[in-house]
Design a protein around this motif. Structure first.
Motif, PDB file in Angstrom:
ATOM      1  N   VAL A 123      86.616 -71.343  47.650  1.00 51.90           N
ATOM      2  CA  VAL A 123      86.564 -69.800  47.262  1.00 51.90           C
ATOM      3  C   VAL A 123      85.828 -68.943  48.158  1.00 51.90           C
ATOM      4  O   VAL A 123      84.724 -69.281  48.592  1.00 51.90           O
ATOM      5  CB  VAL A 123      86.155 -70.086  45.973  1.00 51.90           C
ATOM      6  N   THR A 124      85.745 -68.060  48.415  1.00 49.54           N
ATOM      7  CA  THR A 124      84.659 -66.780  48.052  1.00 49.54           C
ATOM      8  C   THR A 124      83.516 -67.640  47.297  1.00 49.54           C
ATOM      9  O   THR A 124      83.373 -67.330  45.981  1.00 49.54           O
ATOM     10  CB  THR A 124      85.084 -65.421  47.781  1.00 49.54           C
ATOM     11  N   ALA A 125      82.052 -67.352  47.991  1.00 53.07           N
ATOM     12  CA  ALA A 125      81.366 -67.234  46.861  1.00 53.07           C
ATOM     13  C   ALA A 125      79.593 -66.956  46.992  1.00 53.07           C
ATOM     14  O   ALA A 125      79.938 -66.192  48.456  1.00 53.07           O
ATOM     15  CB  ALA A 125      81.046 -68.342  46.248  1.00 53.07           C
ATOM     16  N   CYS A 126      79.270 -65.468  46.044  1.00 54.22           N
ATOM     17  CA  CYS A 126      78.090 -65.133  46.379  1.00 54.22           C
ATOM     18  C   CYS A 126      76.905 -65.708  46.938  1.00 54.22           C
ATOM     19  O   CYS A 126      77.037 -66.840  46.509  1.00 54.22           O
ATOM     20  CB  CYS A 126      77.649 -64.634  45.671  1.00 54.22           C
ATOM     21  N   ALA A 127      76.194 -65.777  47.995  1.00 58.54           N
ATOM     22  CA  ALA A 127      74.802 -66.526  48.674  1.00 58.54           C
ATOM     23  C   ALA A 127      74.546 -66.816  46.467  1.00 58.54           C
ATOM     24  O   ALA A 127      73.943 -68.206  47.280  1.00 58.54           O
ATOM     25  CB  ALA A 127      74.150 -65.528  49.283  1.00 58.54           C
ATOM     26  N   GLY A 142      77.365 -75.534  36.793  1.00 55.70           N
ATOM     27  CA  GLY A 142      77.102 -75.376  35.003  1.00 55.70           C
ATOM     28  C   GLY A 142      78.107 -73.856  35.365  1.00 55.70           C
ATOM     29  O   GLY A 142      77.802 -72.615  34.801  1.00 55.70           O
ATOM     30  N   LEU A 143      78.360 -73.487  37.150  1.00 54.84           N
ATOM     31  CA  LEU A 143      79.512 -71.933  36.957  1.00 54.84           C
ATOM     32  C   LEU A 143      80.763 -72.481  36.790  1.00 54.84           C
ATOM     33  O   LEU A 143      81.722 -73.928  36.856  1.00 54.84           O
ATOM     34  CB  LEU A 143      79.783 -72.417  38.039  1.00 54.84           C
ATOM     35  N   LYS A 144      81.446 -71.361  36.711  1.00 49.97           N
ATOM     36  CA  LYS A 144      83.350 -71.279  36.380  1.00 49.97           C
ATOM     37  C   LYS A 144      83.704 -70.916  36.994  1.00 49.97           C
ATOM     38  O   LYS A 144      83.619 -69.358  37.451  1.00 49.97           O
ATOM     39  CB  LYS A 144      83.412 -71.165  34.418  1.00 49.97           C
ATOM     40  N   LEU A 145      84.834 -71.282  37.365  1.00 51.55           N
ATOM     41  CA  LEU A 145      85.633 -70.543  38.369  1.00 51.55           C
ATOM     42  C   LEU A 145      86.561 -69.478  38.035  1.00 51.55           C
ATOM     43  O   LEU A 145      87.438 -70.127  37.031  1.00 51.55           O
ATOM     44  CB  LEU A 145      86.573 -71.366  39.608  1.00 51.55           C
ATOM     45  N   ARG A 146      87.246 -68.704  38.087  1.00 52.66           N
ATOM     46  CA  ARG A 146      87.319 -66.849  37.227  1.00 52.66           C
ATOM     47  C   ARG A 146      89.583 -67.786  37.585  1.00 52.66           C
ATOM     48  O   ARG A 146      89.794 -67.523  36.998  1.00 52.66           O
ATOM     49  CB  ARG A 146      87.530 -66.069  38.201  1.00 52.66           C
ATOM     50  N   VAL A 147      89.981 -68.652  38.624  1.00 52.40           N
ATOM     51  CA  VAL A 147      90.967 -68.484  39.090  1.00 52.40           C
ATOM     52  C   VAL A 147      91.147 -69.940  39.876  1.00 52.40           C
ATOM     53  O   VAL A 147      90.289 -70.040  40.879  1.00 52.40           O
ATOM     54  CB  VAL A 147      91.115 -67.575  40.062  1.00 52.40           C
TER      55      VAL A 147
END
Ligand SMILES: [Zn+2]
Length: 172
Positions: A123-127, A142-147
């Protein structure tokens, strides 16, 4: 009798000009491809057809449509995973926080833990999200993927989706 809303959600199989299946869209998206001359109805006996009423006319959408698109689209294949293709698939947006700057590639299941370099695992992720995630899964960090990540789809299907998202100006 189904309501018209249900009819618009019925599945339509999209075939290339050489009659190879390239994907599945809804009647709603098929109407737009047919109306724009990007696809033609394929009438097959025993398969359903859905009448779609518009102002002053009725368009019959069958369960299969065939693309009239140029050869580039006909020969389209899922591209290899590259930064360029990945950022394009994700709309140049971090898939965790929605940021659009300082983008990088994130392996959802880290490569150090057996994660693959495939469309379903990148996935694309910001720094900032990438740093926070580190060598962990999104759940652990504790991160959640949007799609849920998937391979890119055929340009004709992207075209139909964009049209309905109101981004007609972006379609080349
Ligand atoms: Zn982010």
């Amino acid at each position: 009798m189904k309501t018209s809303t249900n009819v618009l959600q019925q599945p339509v199989l999209v075939l290339s000009r050489s009659y190879l299946p390239v994907g599945r869209i809804t009647v709603r998206e098929a109407v737009c491809l047919i109306a724009r001359g990007k696809a033609e109805p394929v009438i097959v006996e025993h398969l359903p057809c859905w009448p779609v009423r518009s102002v002053g006319c009725v368009l019959v959408v069958p369960a299969q449509i065939c693309l009239t698109a140029a050869s580039v689209e006909r020969l389209w294949k899922v591209p290899p995973v590259t930064r360029k293709e990945l950022f394009a698939r994700d709309g140049h947006t971090c898939q965790y926080c929605g940021a659009q700057r300082h983008l990088s590639i994130d392996h959802v299941l880290p490569r150090s833990r057996g994660g693959t370099h495939t469309w379903q695992n990148v996935v694309t992720a910001c720094a900032s999200c990438n740093n926070r995630k580190g060598d962990r899964t999104p759940e652990e960090a504790g991160l959640k993927l949007r799609v849920r990540p998937r391979p890119p789809v055929h340009p004709a299907i992207t075209f139909a989706a964009k049209l309905w998202a109101g981004q007609e100006a972006c379609v080349g």
